[in-house]
Write a protein that holds these residues in place. Structure first.
Motif, PDB file in Angstrom:
ATOM      1  N   LYS A  76       1.341  -1.396  -0.212  1.00  8.88           N
ATOM      2  CA  LYS A  76      -0.213  -0.203  -0.013  1.00  8.88           C
ATOM      3  C   LYS A  76       0.871   1.175   0.331  1.00  8.88           C
ATOM      4  CE  LYS A  76      -3.802  -1.889  -0.102  1.00  8.88           C
ATOM      5  NZ  LYS A  76      -4.439  -2.464  -1.645  1.00  8.88           N
ATOM      6  N   THR A  77       2.391   1.011   0.073  1.00 10.24           N
ATOM      7  CA  THR A  77       3.114   2.190   0.131  1.00 10.24           C
ATOM      8  C   THR A  77       3.268   3.113  -0.942  1.00 10.24           C
ATOM      9  OG1 THR A  77       4.161   1.832   2.409  1.00 10.24           O
ATOM     10  CG2 THR A  77       4.951   2.709   1.335  1.00 10.24           C
ATOM     11  N   TYR A  78       3.922   1.995  -1.869  1.00  9.16           N
ATOM     12  CA  TYR A  78       4.376   1.896  -3.024  1.00  9.16           C
ATOM     13  C   TYR A  78       3.462   2.577  -3.905  1.00  9.16           C
ATOM     14  CZ  TYR A  78       8.377  -0.017  -0.966  1.00  9.16           C
ATOM     15  OH  TYR A  78       9.848  -0.478  -0.243  1.00  9.16           O
ATOM     16  N   GLU A  79       1.968   1.435  -3.669  1.00  6.28           N
ATOM     17  CA  GLU A  79       0.797   1.943  -4.511  1.00  6.28           C
ATOM     18  C   GLU A  79       0.447   3.851  -4.100  1.00  6.28           C
ATOM     19  OE1 GLU A  79      -2.452   0.027  -3.454  1.00  6.28           O
ATOM     20  OE2 GLU A  79      -1.314  -1.843  -3.665  1.00  6.28           O
ATOM     21  N   ALA A  80       1.328   4.632  -2.768  1.00  4.70           N
ATOM     22  CA  ALA A  80       0.808   5.376  -3.045  1.00  4.70           C
ATOM     23  C   ALA A  80       1.491   6.392  -3.489  1.00  4.70           C
ATOM     24  CB  ALA A  80       0.446   5.609  -1.085  1.00  4.70           C
ATOM     25  N   LEU A  81       2.982   5.675  -3.963  1.00  8.96           N
ATOM     26  CA  LEU A  81       4.271   6.760  -4.329  1.00  8.96           C
ATOM     27  C   LEU A  81       3.827   6.671  -5.589  1.00  8.96           C
ATOM     28  CD1 LEU A  81       7.237   4.997  -2.423  1.00  8.96           C
ATOM     29  CD2 LEU A  81       6.245   7.270  -1.934  1.00  8.96           C
ATOM     30  N   VAL A  86      -0.017  12.941  -3.891  1.00 13.05           N
ATOM     31  CA  VAL A  86       1.645  12.301  -3.056  1.00 13.05           C
ATOM     32  C   VAL A  86       2.450  12.631  -3.028  1.00 13.05           C
ATOM     33  CG1 VAL A  86       1.595  10.604  -1.543  1.00 13.05           C
ATOM     34  CG2 VAL A  86      -0.121  10.325  -2.678  1.00 13.05           C
ATOM     35  N   VAL A  87       2.980  12.632  -3.927  1.00 13.24           N
ATOM     36  CA  VAL A  87       4.388  13.104  -5.139  1.00 13.24           C
ATOM     37  C   VAL A  87       4.441  14.284  -4.690  1.00 13.24           C
ATOM     38  CG1 VAL A  87       6.383  13.117  -6.421  1.00 13.24           C
ATOM     39  CG2 VAL A  87       5.145  10.962  -5.924  1.00 13.24           C
ATOM     40  N   ASP A  88       3.280  15.067  -5.455  1.00 11.65           N
ATOM     41  CA  ASP A  88       3.611  16.975  -5.463  1.00 11.65           C
ATOM     42  C   ASP A  88       3.898  17.081  -4.117  1.00 11.65           C
ATOM     43  OD1 ASP A  88       3.614  17.348  -8.205  1.00 11.65           O
ATOM     44  OD2 ASP A  88       1.472  17.271  -8.552  1.00 11.65           O
ATOM     45  N   VAL A  89       2.545  17.085  -2.956  1.00  9.68           N
ATOM     46  CA  VAL A  89       2.737  17.408  -1.293  1.00  9.68           C
ATOM     47  C   VAL A  89       3.989  17.191  -0.667  1.00  9.68           C
ATOM     48  CG1 VAL A  89       1.522  16.714   0.573  1.00  9.68           C
ATOM     49  CG2 VAL A  89      -0.174  16.646  -1.532  1.00  9.68           C
ATOM     50  N   TYR A  90       4.677  16.297  -1.477  1.00 11.82           N
ATOM     51  CA  TYR A  90       5.668  15.663  -0.602  1.00 11.82           C
ATOM     52  C   TYR A  90       7.088  16.952  -1.537  1.00 11.82           C
ATOM     53  CZ  TYR A  90      10.894  13.525   0.262  1.00 11.82           C
ATOM     54  OH  TYR A  90      11.472  13.587   0.232  1.00 11.82           O
ATOM     55  N   LEU A 154      -1.904   9.040   3.383  1.00 12.07           N
ATOM     56  CA  LEU A 154      -3.438   7.833   3.812  1.00 12.07           C
ATOM     57  C   LEU A 154      -4.772   8.132   3.373  1.00 12.07           C
ATOM     58  CD1 LEU A 154      -2.730   8.653   7.072  1.00 12.07           C
ATOM     59  CD2 LEU A 154      -2.183   6.354   6.408  1.00 12.07           C
ATOM     60  N   LEU A 155      -5.325   9.378   2.630  1.00 14.65           N
ATOM     61  CA  LEU A 155      -6.434   9.364   1.833  1.00 14.65           C
ATOM     62  C   LEU A 155      -6.478   8.232   0.513  1.00 14.65           C
ATOM     63  CD1 LEU A 155      -6.884  13.189   2.334  1.00 14.65           C
ATOM     64  CD2 LEU A 155      -8.508  11.302   3.512  1.00 14.65           C
ATOM     65  N   TYR A 156      -4.755   8.904  -0.379  1.00 14.38           N
ATOM     66  CA  TYR A 156      -4.528   8.233  -1.190  1.00 14.38           C
ATOM     67  C   TYR A 156      -5.424   6.727  -0.841  1.00 14.38           C
ATOM     68  CZ  TYR A 156      -2.916   4.917  -5.093  1.00 14.38           C
ATOM     69  OH  TYR A 156      -3.461   4.851  -6.298  1.00 14.38           O
ATOM     70  N   VAL A 157      -4.888   5.505   0.006  1.00 14.49           N
ATOM     71  CA  VAL A 157      -4.769   4.596   0.866  1.00 14.49           C
ATOM     72  C   VAL A 157      -6.429   4.352   0.707  1.00 14.49           C
ATOM     73  CG1 VAL A 157      -4.757   2.807   2.183  1.00 14.49           C
ATOM     74  CG2 VAL A 157      -2.779   3.988   1.404  1.00 14.49           C
ATOM     75  N   LYS A 158      -7.311   5.662   1.753  1.00 15.45           N
ATOM     76  CA  LYS A 158      -8.152   5.295   1.751  1.00 15.45           C
ATOM     77  C   LYS A 158      -9.357   5.072   0.604  1.00 15.45           C
ATOM     78  CE  LYS A 158     -11.518   7.633   4.679  1.00 15.45           C
ATOM     79  NZ  LYS A 158     -12.485   8.480   3.801  1.00 15.45           N
ATOM     80  N   GLU A 159      -9.378   5.563  -0.491  1.00 11.44           N
ATOM     81  CA  GLU A 159      -9.430   6.262  -1.719  1.00 11.44           C
ATOM     82  C   GLU A 159     -10.789   4.621  -2.071  1.00 11.44           C
ATOM     83  OE1 GLU A 159      -7.976   8.126  -4.652  1.00 11.44           O
ATOM     84  OE2 GLU A 159      -8.430   9.893  -3.050  1.00 11.44           O
ATOM     85  N   GLU A 160      -9.787   4.497  -2.297  1.00  2.39           N
ATOM     86  CA  GLU A 160     -10.239   2.643  -2.644  1.00  2.39           C
ATOM     87  C   GLU A 160     -10.457   1.960  -1.415  1.00  2.39           C
ATOM     88  OE1 GLU A 160      -7.497  -1.753  -2.617  1.00  2.39           O
ATOM     89  OE2 GLU A 160      -6.404  -0.235  -2.154  1.00  2.39           O
ATOM     90  N   TYR A 161     -10.290   2.161  -0.490  1.00  2.41           N
ATOM     91  CA  TYR A 161     -11.885   1.424   0.652  1.00  2.41           C
ATOM     92  C   TYR A 161     -13.029   2.163   0.383  1.00  2.41           C
ATOM     93  CZ  TYR A 161      -7.579  -1.142   1.157  1.00  2.41           C
ATOM     94  OH  TYR A 161      -6.787  -1.642   1.471  1.00  2.41           O
ATOM     95  N   ASP A 162     -13.064   3.437   0.550  1.00  8.42           N
ATOM     96  CA  ASP A 162     -14.251   4.139   0.216  1.00  8.42           C
ATOM     97  C   ASP A 162     -15.177   3.245  -0.768  1.00  8.42           C
ATOM     98  OD1 ASP A 162     -13.974   5.886   2.205  1.00  8.42           O
ATOM     99  OD2 ASP A 162     -13.004   7.187   1.521  1.00  8.42           O
ATOM    100  N   LEU A 163     -14.372   3.844  -2.405  1.00  9.25           N
ATOM    101  CA  LEU A 163     -15.053   2.946  -3.062  1.00  9.25           C
ATOM    102  C   LEU A 163     -15.524   1.285  -3.336  1.00  9.25           C
ATOM    103  CD1 LEU A 163     -15.756   2.991  -6.856  1.00  9.25           C
ATOM    104  CD2 LEU A 163     -13.110   2.676  -6.778  1.00  9.25           C
ATOM    105  N   ILE A 164     -14.911   0.661  -2.167  1.00 12.81           N
ATOM    106  CA  ILE A 164     -15.330  -0.521  -2.287  1.00 12.81           C
ATOM    107  C   ILE A 164     -16.775  -0.472  -0.751  1.00 12.81           C
ATOM    108  CG2 ILE A 164     -14.890  -3.143  -1.185  1.00 12.81           C
ATOM    109  CD1 ILE A 164     -11.776  -2.798  -1.790  1.00 12.81           C
ATOM    110  N   GLU A 165     -16.139  -0.227  -0.286  1.00  9.72           N
ATOM    111  CA  GLU A 165     -17.700   0.322   0.674  1.00  9.72           C
ATOM    112  C   GLU A 165     -18.836   0.863  -0.153  1.00  9.72           C
ATOM    113  OE1 GLU A 165     -20.362   2.314   3.608  1.00  9.72           O
ATOM    114  OE2 GLU A 165     -18.959   3.489   1.973  1.00  9.72           O
TER     115      GLU A 165
END
Length: 237
Positions: A76-81, A86-90, A154-165
């Motif tokens: 999940k870390t590497y998916e966010a990368l 996410v990269v722009d924020v970093y 974290l928000l990027y990772v959460k998007e996937e689960y919000d969609l499934i929900e």
């Protein structure tokens, strides 16, 4: 009964080598940034899950939490990368390679996993206590930069689960819903809920009041994917 989660994939260690924008002399180190050693490793989290399975043997009510924890991991870390936002924020917050970005996101996913196990967000307070031991200006800059990257990941990772929900929300209530569907729905809602709780705790650590950050430190803004901006502290050009 408590279901047995799948074994995680292999994990890689990451190293930090960057500086905070606005504080170029502050090369990141274990004393002035969040590091991998500040929280349990994924292997240690797996051991906590094993203890949880043994403790709640026969109690299926914990299955959602168990599968939520084992769903998270370095993948999940590497998916966010891979996400440009996410990269722009970093890159708006740090000068240097993406190693520090990897560390921040991975550490915060581990924080989410442990918070699910412990059913509280006290770990956020314990980890962010490191910032309170820094010099005042570096403390504020480092905290805000870290929190911005962590929240974006974290928000990027959460998007996937919000969609499934959203997809499962109606079907899971129907008479045809299988046990597997119900467990999947419980898992994704647990992940989304605890990501929100961890982000809320991070906001509190930043000192936000009514959604506004009260600080004279560097602030991170990403108004569009292509236009990340930095607001320097007052008096700094």
């Amino acid at each position: 009964r408590v279901a047995a989660p799948a074994v995680r994939s292999a994990r890689r260690a990451v190293r930090s080598a960057a500086t905070i924008r606005g504080a170029p002399d502050a090369t990141l180190s274990a004393s002035n940034s969040i590091t991998s050693d500040d929280v349990s490793s994924w292997e240690e989290i797996d051991s906590q899950v094993a203890v949880m399975c043994a403790t709640f043997a026969g109690d299926s009510s914990v299955n959602g939490r168990i599968f939520a924890v084992t769903e998270l991991g370095p993948d999940k870390t590497y998916e966010a990368l891979d996400d440009i936002t996410v990269v722009d924020v970093y890159q708006a917050a740090y000068d240097g390679g993406l190693e520090e970005c990897t560390t921040i996101i991975d550490v915060h996913l581990r924080i989410v996993a442990e918070c699910i196990i412990k059913e509280n967000v006290e770990l956020v307070n314990a980890v962010y206590d490191k910032f309170r031991r820094m010099p005042p200006m570096l403390q504020k800059s480092s905290l805000v930069a870290t929190a911005a990257v962590a929240e974006a990941g974290l928000l990027y990772v959460k998007e996937e689960y919000d969609l499934i929900e959203a997809i499962l929300r109606d079907d899971v209530k129907g008479p045809e819903a299988s046990d597997e569907m119900k467990l999947e729905y419980e898992k994704v809602t647990v992940i989304a809920e605890w990501i929100d709780k961890v982000i809320a705790a991070i906001h509190a650590e930043k000192g936000e009041v009514d959604g506004e950050l009260v600080t004279d430190a560097v602030q991170i803004h990403v108004e569009t994917i292509d236009a990340p901006m930095i607001t320097p502290p007052d008096g700094v050009m």
